[in-house]
Design an enzyme around this catalytic site. Structure first.
Site, PDB file in Angstrom:
ATOM      1  N   CYS A  72       0.889  -1.187  -0.024  1.00 16.47           N
ATOM      2  CA  CYS A  72       0.108  -0.061   0.027  1.00 16.47           C
ATOM      3  C   CYS A  72       0.847   1.051   0.120  1.00 16.47           C
ATOM      4  O   CYS A  72       1.398   1.668   0.939  1.00 16.47           O
ATOM      5  CB  CYS A  72      -0.956  -0.139   1.282  1.00 16.47           C
ATOM      6  SG  CYS A  72      -1.770   1.606   1.464  1.00 16.47           S
ATOM      7  N   CYS A  75       0.419   3.596   3.131  1.00 15.48           N
ATOM      8  CA  CYS A  75       0.730   2.988   4.251  1.00 15.48           C
ATOM      9  C   CYS A  75       2.415   3.251   4.279  1.00 15.48           C
ATOM     10  O   CYS A  75       2.949   3.414   5.132  1.00 15.48           O
ATOM     11  CB  CYS A  75       0.578   1.515   4.155  1.00 15.48           C
ATOM     12  SG  CYS A  75      -1.158   1.126   4.151  1.00 15.48           S
TER      13      CYS A  75
END
Length: 150
Positions: A72, A75
């Site tokens: 991600c 992230c």
């Protein structure tokens, strides 16, 4: 001839070095075998446990849980912010990262539908707030201050 000369020099040098620092009447100290020093290893005590699909802090500290994944991009952007805050609040707040791919049951239990998602827990593990998506350091600090008073 050269080999003999070099061997003689090496033997004399070895003898000279072994006598260096010793004078008459001193006793030679036996050398101890060298052992590599290993750093002290401090075993980490778990700061939380999972019961019935919930994270329960075990050290009486509030906890911030970062639900994320290695693939991600947001992230990955949040990670250095989260780690720096973890260093700043070390000993006062637990910072935990949960990989949603490795912990699907826990992710479902907290209703994770989008990542990154941070869940702010009190010292008993009750949810105080949730932030979804990439957040600024300032927003995270504001939430910490609102719920934990730091």
């Amino acid at each position: 001839m050269k080999k003999g000369f070099l061997l003689g020099v090496v033997v004399m040098a070895g003898g000279f070095l072994s006598c260096q620092g010793h004078s008459k009447g001193e006793t030679q100290v036996e050398s101890k075998e060298y052992t590599e020093m290993t750093p002290n290893v401090v075993e980490e005590v778990p700061v939380y446990k999972v019961e019935n699909g919930r994270i329960i802090p075990t050290n009486g500290r509030p906890t911030i849980v970062d639900f994320s994944a290695t693939w991600c991009p947001p992230c990955k952007q949040l990670k250095p912010i989260f780690e720096k805050l973890a260093d700043e609040f070390h000993g006062r707040i637990n910072f935990i990262t949960i990989d949603v791919d490795e912990n699907p049951e826990l992710s479902v239990s907290y209703g994770v539908q989008s990542i990154p998602m941070m869940v702010f827990l009190d010292k008993e593990g009750q949810i105080q707030d949730t932030l979804i998506g990439l957040q600024s350091r300032e927003k995270i600090l504001e939430t910490i201050n609102n719920y934990y008073g730091f």
